[in-house]
Write a protein that holds these residues in place. Structure first.
Motif, mmCIF file in Angstrom:
data_model
loop_
_atom_site.group_PDB
_atom_site.id
_atom_site.type_symbol
_atom_site.label_atom_id
_atom_site.label_comp_id
_atom_site.label_asym_id
_atom_site.label_seq_id
_atom_site.Cartn_x
_atom_site.Cartn_y
_atom_site.Cartn_z
ATOM 1 N N ALA A 229 1.786 6.594 -6.966
ATOM 2 C CA ALA A 229 0.973 7.581 -7.638
ATOM 3 C C ALA A 229 1.293 9.004 -7.291
ATOM 4 O O ALA A 229 1.316 9.947 -8.157
ATOM 5 N N ASP A 230 1.981 9.505 -6.146
ATOM 6 C CA ASP A 230 2.737 10.597 -5.774
ATOM 7 C C ASP A 230 3.595 11.191 -6.918
ATOM 8 O O ASP A 230 3.612 12.250 -7.529
ATOM 9 N N LEU A 231 4.531 10.188 -7.245
ATOM 10 C CA LEU A 231 5.736 10.593 -8.215
ATOM 11 C C LEU A 231 5.206 10.611 -9.610
ATOM 12 O O LEU A 231 5.582 11.488 -10.239
ATOM 13 N N ASP B 59 9.768 -2.867 -6.718
ATOM 14 C CA ASP B 59 9.444 -3.325 -5.130
ATOM 15 C C ASP B 59 7.948 -3.641 -5.035
ATOM 16 O O ASP B 59 7.564 -4.733 -4.398
ATOM 17 N N ARG B 60 7.050 -3.019 -5.678
ATOM 18 C CA ARG B 60 5.484 -3.235 -5.646
ATOM 19 C C ARG B 60 5.443 -4.808 -6.195
ATOM 20 O O ARG B 60 4.860 -5.526 -5.736
ATOM 21 N N ASP C 134 0.858 -1.083 -0.050
ATOM 22 C CA ASP C 134 -0.122 0.037 0.019
ATOM 23 C C ASP C 134 0.873 1.269 0.000
ATOM 24 O O ASP C 134 0.481 2.306 -0.901
ATOM 25 N N ALA C 135 2.019 1.247 0.869
ATOM 26 C CA ALA C 135 2.992 2.503 0.962
ATOM 27 C C ALA C 135 3.499 2.731 -0.551
ATOM 28 O O ALA C 135 3.574 3.953 -0.919
ATOM 29 N N THR C 136 3.998 1.446 -1.094
ATOM 30 C CA THR C 136 4.561 1.569 -2.403
ATOM 31 C C THR C 136 3.644 2.151 -3.428
ATOM 32 O O THR C 136 4.199 3.030 -4.187
ATOM 33 N N ASN C 137 2.458 1.660 -3.540
ATOM 34 C CA ASN C 137 1.556 2.067 -4.410
ATOM 35 C C ASN C 137 1.297 3.700 -4.281
ATOM 36 O O ASN C 137 1.168 4.501 -5.260
#
Length: 231
Positions: A69-71, A100-101, A62-65
């Motif tokens: 999205a932010d980048l 990583d995702r 979840d953190a990676t996604n």
């Protein structure tokens, strides 16, 4: 005379051996069941660790996604602003995060498969221990009854001890043979996983009724649903 004494000695040794076996059989069974229960508890702890690992990978995913999205938003803004250098740097970071995702998703798939397998094994082991416990209670009751009957006969007719002992020996032999066959048949049935739970699970896998246990598809579907809601 010597042959008679030797035969009597051999018979006494055999009788003592059978009596020792009868006295210790339940103690051995008790210890074996304690060992089996301890093994099941270890399996449960391993299952709990696998579930915790899967949850940790889920949080990481979840953190990676979210970072991806932010980048992506920031890279798009950089392109719109004519800063292709910054956009390229962001794109490289996104590519690394996507790797990583993908690793996290693969890990979750493996965790889901292992968790399902371990849950099935733990449930099967617990069912077998329950069945063994029922058999142990029956064996204890039977042993108590046999002891009472044997004691009653010896107290009432001590001079007829040879015949009752022979009858009791034959009875014990037959009971052990019947119990051994029953135990073997029960283990075969358990190993075949043909009980009601296994039948219901098999029907659920074919689409007849709801699933009894979560599968990897269920876990991934739930995660995707959460991601959709979060978006």
């Amino acid at each position: 005379m010597f042959k008679t004494v030797l035969t009597l000695f051999r018979g006494s040794v055999a009788a003592a051996g059978e009596e020792l076996e009868d006295r210790t059989a339940l103690l051995i069974l008790d210890q074996q069941m304690r060992d089996a229960a301890a093994a099941v508890e270890r399996s449960k702890r391993s299952l709990a660790l696998a579930i915790a690992g899967d949850q940790q990978e889920g949080r990481r995913l979840d953190a990676t996604n979210a970072r991806i999205a932010d980048l992506e938003v920031r890279a798009t803004a950089a392109l719109d602003g004519g800063r292709e250098d910054l956009a390229r740097e962001a794109a490289q970071a996104i590519a690394n995060l996507e790797a990583d995702r993908d690793a996290a998703m693969t890990a979750r798939t493996l965790f889901a498969s292992e968790i399902t397998r371990m849950k099935r094994q733990v449930a099967n082991a617990e069912a077998r221990i329950t069945e063994l416990d029922r058999g142990r209670r029956i064996a204890r009751a039977s042993e108590a009854v046999r002891a009472l009957r044997r004691g009653g006969v010896e107290a009432a007719r001590p001079y007829e001890s040879t015949l009752p002992e022979a009858e009791n020996t034959l009875k014990r032999l037959r009971e052990r043979q019947i119990e051994a066959q029953a135990a073997a048949d029960a283990l075969v049935e358990l190993d075949a996983a043909s009980g009601p739970l296994a039948t219901a699970e098999k029907l659920a896998e074919q689409g007849f009724g709801p699933r009894l246990k979560s599968t990897a598809d269920d876990v991934l579907a739930r995660l995707n649903a959460k991601r959709t809601q979060a978006a």
